[in-house]
Design an enzyme around this catalytic site. Structure first.
Site, PDB file in Angstrom:
ATOM      1  N   PRO A   1      91.942  25.582 141.889  1.00  0.00           N
ATOM      2  CA  PRO A   1      92.456  24.522 141.085  1.00  0.00           C
ATOM      3  C   PRO A   1      92.467  23.296 141.965  1.00  0.00           C
ATOM      4  O   PRO A   1      93.540  24.299 143.374  1.00  0.00           O
ATOM      5  CB  PRO A   1      93.729  26.167 140.609  1.00  0.00           C
ATOM      6  CG  PRO A   1      93.191  27.448 140.445  1.00  0.00           C
ATOM      7  CD  PRO A   1      92.098  27.292 141.783  1.00  0.00           C
ATOM      8  N   GLU A   2      93.277  22.316 141.492  1.00  0.00           N
ATOM      9  CA  GLU A   2      93.964  21.419 142.671  1.00  0.00           C
ATOM     10  C   GLU A   2      94.955  20.725 141.615  1.00  0.00           C
ATOM     11  O   GLU A   2      95.606  21.091 140.304  1.00  0.00           O
ATOM     12  CB  GLU A   2      92.389  20.100 142.550  1.00  0.00           C
ATOM     13  CG  GLU A   2      91.202  21.203 142.817  1.00  0.00           C
ATOM     14  CD  GLU A   2      89.761  19.413 143.174  1.00  0.00           C
ATOM     15  OE1 GLU A   2      90.093  18.645 142.779  1.00  0.00           O
ATOM     16  OE2 GLU A   2      88.744  20.325 143.502  1.00  0.00           O
TER      17      GLU A   2
ATOM     18  N   ARG B   1      89.972   7.059 162.917  1.00  0.00           N
ATOM     19  CA  ARG B   1      89.701   8.454 162.675  1.00  0.00           C
ATOM     20  C   ARG B   1      87.508   8.323 162.474  1.00  0.00           C
ATOM     21  O   ARG B   1      87.036   8.233 161.280  1.00  0.00           O
ATOM     22  CB  ARG B   1      89.796   9.109 161.084  1.00  0.00           C
ATOM     23  CG  ARG B   1      91.840   9.532 161.690  1.00  0.00           C
ATOM     24  CD  ARG B   1      91.758  10.884 162.487  1.00  0.00           C
ATOM     25  NE  ARG B   1      90.806  11.934 162.397  1.00  0.00           N
ATOM     26  CZ  ARG B   1      91.634  12.397 161.564  1.00  0.00           C
ATOM     27  NH1 ARG B   1      92.787  12.283 160.949  1.00  0.00           N
ATOM     28  NH2 ARG B   1      91.603  13.419 161.064  1.00  0.00           N
TER      29      ARG B   1
END
Length: 301
Positions: free
Chosen positions: A2-3, A172
């Site tokens: 579940p997000e 990054r």
């Protein structure tokens, strides 16, 4: 897993079913879900407490429980040493779900733990893998729960801006998709909505984060908020399952259906060319080779 949209959908359902309800006791088939207490202590601590609100932080559900009063089970004042508000916190992990059911209804498979309510219902937690987490903490004191303390901003927080995202991605050398999955950068995003957002932003999932231009970062920011807003408005991709379980989903006009995630061979929502699925950093990743053409920015335009 579940997000954000699925957890937000569940939060809304739980608010409608639980706010004002009084906890009586708890039982655990799989005590492993209780992360910072034992069953006896947990049950005693929640006895007589009322659910004042259900909130969400990233993928965590936070139940605000009111001050203890006469326990409806024993008619005695709870003696856990404090009448202060507490937070009951749940993380569903990969397969967890919460349902409010009549106590007389036989539980389904994979019941891990349940909380009895004063009105004869139960809050039941199901999890076939038993990876979920239950925590009981002093109100707003999350120091013992490092995963919650370390969360980045929610995509709908004022703190989450294109400038914030650019700052976190600067220098990054990591591909953009695993960075978006890092809950310390942005809370709530998972595999489904990363694929959806990257496709809408026309960015390859393997693009090195530092290679993204200001325009691409702004596009990604807008795409993520658009996709998540649409999913929340339609109950998330698990809304149909909640409806089958008796969840109150009348606020949602339709069920959200991912347009990219796990749809290899289907038409891209941007250009209608076939989508492609690969394994990337251990995750199934679906993208459009036409709209998201290459991890090398010199080739992707």
């Amino acid at each position: 897993m579940p997000e954000l949209p699925e957890v937000e959908t569940l939060r809304r359902v739980l608010v409608s079913h639980l706010c004002g309800a009084v906890f009586v006791s708890a039982e655990a088939v799989s005590p492993v879900v209780l992360r910072n207490t034992d069953l006896v202590s947990f049950s005693a601590a929640i006895c007589g407490r009322q659910v004042l609100d259900v909130r969400r932080r990233g993928k965590y559900l936070l139940f605000l429980l009111g001050a203890a009063h006469a326990c409806p089970k024993t008619d005695e004042i709870v003696t856990d040493g404090s009448n202060a508000e507490v937070d009951f916190i749940v993380h569903l992990r990969m397969r967890g779900s919460l349902l409010v059911e009549d106590a007389q209804t036989p539980p389904a498979k994979y019941l891990c733990a349940s909380i009895t309510l004063q009105d004869g219902r139960e809050l039941r937690y199901y999890d076939m893998w038993r990876w979920g987490e239950w925590w009981l903490l002093p109100h707003n004191d999350f120091s013992a729960l490092k995963g919650l303390v370390g969360l980045g901003p929610d995509p709908f927080d004022a703190e989450f801006t294109p400038e914030y995202l650019a700052e976190r991605l600067r220098s990054r050398r990591t591909p953009i998709k695993p960075l978006l999955l890092d809950q310390r950068i942005v809370a709530g995003l998972g595999n489904i909505y990363c694929d959806e957002s990257l496709n809408r932003a026309r960015i390859h999932p393997a693009r090195i984060a530092a290679s993204l231009s200001v325009v691409e970062i702004e596009r990604l920011y807008e795409a993520a908020r658009f996709v998540l807003s649409a999913a929340v408005g339609q109950g998330g991709s698990y809304a149909a399952l909640l409806a089958e379980s008796g969840g109150n989903l009348s606020d949602f006009e339709s069920v959200y259906a991912p347009q990219v995630y796990d749809r290899p061979g289907q038409p891209c929502p941007q250009c209608e060319q076939p989508l492609q699925k690969i394994s990337f950093h251990g995750r199934g990743t679906t993208f459009c080779p036409n709209c998201q053409p290459d991890a090398d920015p010199s080739k992707s335009g």
